[in-house]
Design a protein around this motif. Structure first.
Motif, PDB file in Angstrom:
ATOM      1  N   LYS A  37       0.841  -1.207   0.000  1.00  0.00           N
ATOM      2  CA  LYS A  37       0.000   0.000   0.000  1.00  0.00           C
ATOM      3  C   LYS A  37       0.870   1.249   0.000  1.00  0.00           C
ATOM      4  O   LYS A  37       0.577   2.228  -0.699  1.00  0.00           O
ATOM      5  N   TYR A  38       1.946   1.209   0.799  1.00  0.00           N
ATOM      6  CA  TYR A  38       2.848   2.370   0.853  1.00  0.00           C
ATOM      7  C   TYR A  38       3.451   2.655  -0.512  1.00  0.00           C
ATOM      8  O   TYR A  38       3.444   3.800  -0.977  1.00  0.00           O
ATOM      9  N   TRP A  39       3.992   1.615  -1.163  1.00  0.00           N
ATOM     10  CA  TRP A  39       4.667   1.836  -2.437  1.00  0.00           C
ATOM     11  C   TRP A  39       3.689   2.222  -3.535  1.00  0.00           C
ATOM     12  O   TRP A  39       4.032   3.004  -4.429  1.00  0.00           O
ATOM     13  N   ASN A  40       2.457   1.699  -3.488  1.00  0.00           N
ATOM     14  CA  ASN A  40       1.450   2.104  -4.473  1.00  0.00           C
ATOM     15  C   ASN A  40       1.147   3.587  -4.326  1.00  0.00           C
ATOM     16  O   ASN A  40       1.066   4.322  -5.311  1.00  0.00           O
ATOM     17  N   THR A  41       0.982   4.038  -3.074  1.00  0.00           N
ATOM     18  CA  THR A  41       0.729   5.461  -2.820  1.00  0.00           C
ATOM     19  C   THR A  41       1.929   6.301  -3.218  1.00  0.00           C
ATOM     20  O   THR A  41       1.787   7.359  -3.834  1.00  0.00           O
ATOM     21  N   HIS A  42       3.125   5.823  -2.868  1.00  0.00           N
ATOM     22  CA  HIS A  42       4.360   6.541  -3.196  1.00  0.00           C
ATOM     23  C   HIS A  42       4.514   6.691  -4.704  1.00  0.00           C
ATOM     24  O   HIS A  42       4.872   7.769  -5.204  1.00  0.00           O
ATOM     25  N   GLN A  43       4.197   5.633  -5.448  1.00  0.00           N
ATOM     26  CA  GLN A  43       4.325   5.669  -6.904  1.00  0.00           C
ATOM     27  C   GLN A  43       3.334   6.653  -7.517  1.00  0.00           C
ATOM     28  O   GLN A  43       3.670   7.403  -8.430  1.00  0.00           O
ATOM     29  N   ILE A  44       2.111   6.654  -6.983  1.00  0.00           N
ATOM     30  CA  ILE A  44       1.101   7.592  -7.475  1.00  0.00           C
ATOM     31  C   ILE A  44       1.551   9.029  -7.228  1.00  0.00           C
ATOM     32  O   ILE A  44       1.444   9.898  -8.091  1.00  0.00           O
ATOM     33  N   GLN A  45       2.086   9.273  -6.015  1.00  0.00           N
ATOM     34  CA  GLN A  45       2.555  10.620  -5.684  1.00  0.00           C
ATOM     35  C   GLN A  45       3.720  11.034  -6.576  1.00  0.00           C
ATOM     36  O   GLN A  45       3.781  12.169  -7.041  1.00  0.00           O
ATOM     37  N   GLN A  46       4.655  10.086  -6.804  1.00  0.00           N
ATOM     38  CA  GLN A  46       5.808  10.389  -7.640  1.00  0.00           C
ATOM     39  C   GLN A  46       5.375  10.686  -9.071  1.00  0.00           C
ATOM     40  O   GLN A  46       5.883  11.604  -9.720  1.00  0.00           O
ATOM     41  N   THR A  47       4.411   9.888  -9.567  1.00  0.00           N
ATOM     42  CA  THR A  47       3.900  10.101 -10.929  1.00  0.00           C
ATOM     43  C   THR A  47       3.213  11.447 -11.038  1.00  0.00           C
ATOM     44  O   THR A  47       3.403  12.186 -12.007  1.00  0.00           O
ATOM     45  N   THR A  48       2.404  11.775 -10.013  1.00  0.00           N
ATOM     46  CA  THR A  48       1.700  13.057 -10.015  1.00  0.00           C
ATOM     47  C   THR A  48       2.679  14.217 -10.001  1.00  0.00           C
ATOM     48  O   THR A  48       2.525  15.194 -10.742  1.00  0.00           O
ATOM     49  N   GLN A  49       3.719  14.122  -9.155  1.00  0.00           N
ATOM     50  CA  GLN A  49       4.722  15.183  -9.083  1.00  0.00           C
ATOM     51  C   GLN A  49       5.460  15.331 -10.407  1.00  0.00           C
ATOM     52  O   GLN A  49       5.742  16.448 -10.848  1.00  0.00           O
ATOM     53  N   LYS A  50       5.746  14.202 -11.059  1.00  0.00           N
ATOM     54  CA  LYS A  50       6.440  14.241 -12.351  1.00  0.00           C
ATOM     55  C   LYS A  50       5.566  14.913 -13.404  1.00  0.00           C
ATOM     56  O   LYS A  50       6.031  15.733 -14.203  1.00  0.00           O
ATOM     57  N   GLU A  51       4.272  14.563 -13.405  1.00  0.00           N
ATOM     58  CA  GLU A  51       3.351  15.167 -14.365  1.00  0.00           C
ATOM     59  C   GLU A  51       3.239  16.671 -14.144  1.00  0.00           C
ATOM     60  O   GLU A  51       3.192  17.452 -15.092  1.00  0.00           O
ATOM     61  N   ILE A  52       3.207  17.072 -12.873  1.00  0.00           N
ATOM     62  CA  ILE A  52       3.120  18.497 -12.554  1.00  0.00           C
ATOM     63  C   ILE A  52       4.373  19.229 -13.016  1.00  0.00           C
ATOM     64  O   ILE A  52       4.304  20.298 -13.610  1.00  0.00           O
ATOM     65  N   ARG A  53       5.556  18.622 -12.754  1.00  0.00           N
ATOM     66  CA  ARG A  53       6.810  19.272 -13.152  1.00  0.00           C
ATOM     67  C   ARG A  53       6.895  19.484 -14.658  1.00  0.00           C
ATOM     68  O   ARG A  53       7.434  20.497 -15.117  1.00  0.00           O
ATOM     69  N   THR A  54       6.377  18.544 -15.442  1.00  0.00           N
ATOM     70  CA  THR A  54       6.463  18.663 -16.900  1.00  0.00           C
ATOM     71  C   THR A  54       5.538  19.745 -17.438  1.00  0.00           C
ATOM     72  O   THR A  54       5.669  20.146 -18.591  1.00  0.00           O
ATOM     73  N   MET A  55       4.595  20.219 -16.626  1.00  0.00           N
ATOM     74  CA  MET A  55       3.686  21.279 -17.057  1.00  0.00           C
ATOM     75  C   MET A  55       4.388  22.633 -17.101  1.00  0.00           C
ATOM     76  O   MET A  55       3.938  23.541 -17.805  1.00  0.00           O
ATOM     77  N   PHE A  56       5.441  22.770 -16.340  1.00  0.00           N
ATOM     78  CA  PHE A  56       6.084  24.075 -16.196  1.00  0.00           C
ATOM     79  C   PHE A  56       7.255  24.245 -17.159  1.00  0.00           C
ATOM     80  O   PHE A  56       7.968  23.290 -17.472  1.00  0.00           O
ATOM     81  N   LYS A  57       7.455  25.460 -17.595  1.00  0.00           N
ATOM     82  CA  LYS A  57       8.563  25.766 -18.498  1.00  0.00           C
ATOM     83  C   LYS A  57       9.905  25.604 -17.803  1.00  0.00           C
ATOM     84  O   LYS A  57      10.896  25.247 -18.438  1.00  0.00           O
ATOM     85  N   SER A  58       9.915  25.904 -16.516  1.00  0.00           N
ATOM     86  CA  SER A  58      11.169  25.880 -15.758  1.00  0.00           C
ATOM     87  C   SER A  58      10.851  25.850 -14.277  1.00  0.00           C
ATOM     88  O   SER A  58       9.690  25.994 -13.864  1.00  0.00           O
TER      89      SER A  58
END
Length: 246
Positions: A114-135
């Protein structure tokens, strides 16, 4: 040492004798049950308790999920084992996966899965958010704008009006010029339009679109008018903002 399954005395063998390969360790083994446990290097001190094939498999799975906590430097090894003791209600002496029974392994595997599933979702979400920004600066200015408006950072704020406004305005890289127009009360439009008088045509277009995201009645700029003066990078910002707002 006796086998915990059949209670016969276990044989003490070298890894070479048992596996046909020298791993620099010894092993206690019950041939009839297939239960075994390795030792600390070439000593007679066991690494845990004897386990059959099923339990060995569960212990390996538990280690597979537990060890990355400290191997990947998410925390120190001591901290990881302290958490293990707390999660499992064990003493320091008991908190070794090599001593776990089947039930304990299953509990730990469930918790860590459960921890790693949540961690992976959070990491994926953070990665998606970072790619939205120019810098990184774009992300920083977006969060600064949201803070002045009394909102949480971009990846936490729920209000799509504030979120889309700050995202587009942050991309313009004019935080110092517009910060006095933003407050907990909202946006001082008269002052903001006055500040915009010194901006380039593309910067003006983006700020006007940001205002429209905040409240469609405040500015009537059209999408073609916005896009006309923008490069591909800022055009992508507008497209992302449309997705955020609408």
């Amino acid at each position: 040492m006796n086998c915990p399954y059949c209670h016969r005395p276990a044989q003490f063998l070298t890894s070479l004798d048992y596996y046909g390969r020298d791993f620099g360790t010894n092993v206690y083994v019950c041939i009839p049950c297939g239960a075994s446990v390795g030792t600390h290097r070439r000593s007679k001190r066991p690494l845990g308790t004897m386990a059959n094939a099923e339990l060995r498999g569960l212990r390996k799975q538990a280690h597979y999920l537990f060890d990355p906590l400290w191997r990947n430097k998410l925390m120190g090894r001591k901290a990881a084992y302290k958490i293990l003791r707390k999660m499992m209600g064990l003493s320091k002496e008991q908190a070794h996966i090599g001593m776990f029974n089947k039930g304990q392994c299953l509990v730990l595997i469930e918790i860590l899965s459960k921890y790693w599933n949540t961690h992976q979702i959070q990491q994926t979400t953070q990665k998606e958010i970072r790619t939205m920004f120019k810098s990184e600066n774009h992300k920083k200015q977006t969060d600064l704008i949201l803070d002045l408006l009394g909102e949480k950072p971009f990846d936490q704020v729920d209000d799509t009006f504030y979120r889309s406004f700050a995202y587009v305005a942050g991309a313009v890289n004019k935080f110092n010029e517009i910060k006095e127009t933003l407050s907990l009360d909202g946006i001082d439009l008269d002052q903001l339009y006055e500040e915009m008088g010194r901006f380039s045509s593309s910067e003006k277009a983006m700020i006007r679109f940001a205002i429209q995201c905040f409240n469609g009645r405040l500015d009537d700029i059209t999408l073609p008018q916005v896009m006309h003066s923008l490069d591909s990078e800022n055009s992508n910002v507008i497209k992302e903002a449309i997705g955020i707002r609408y």
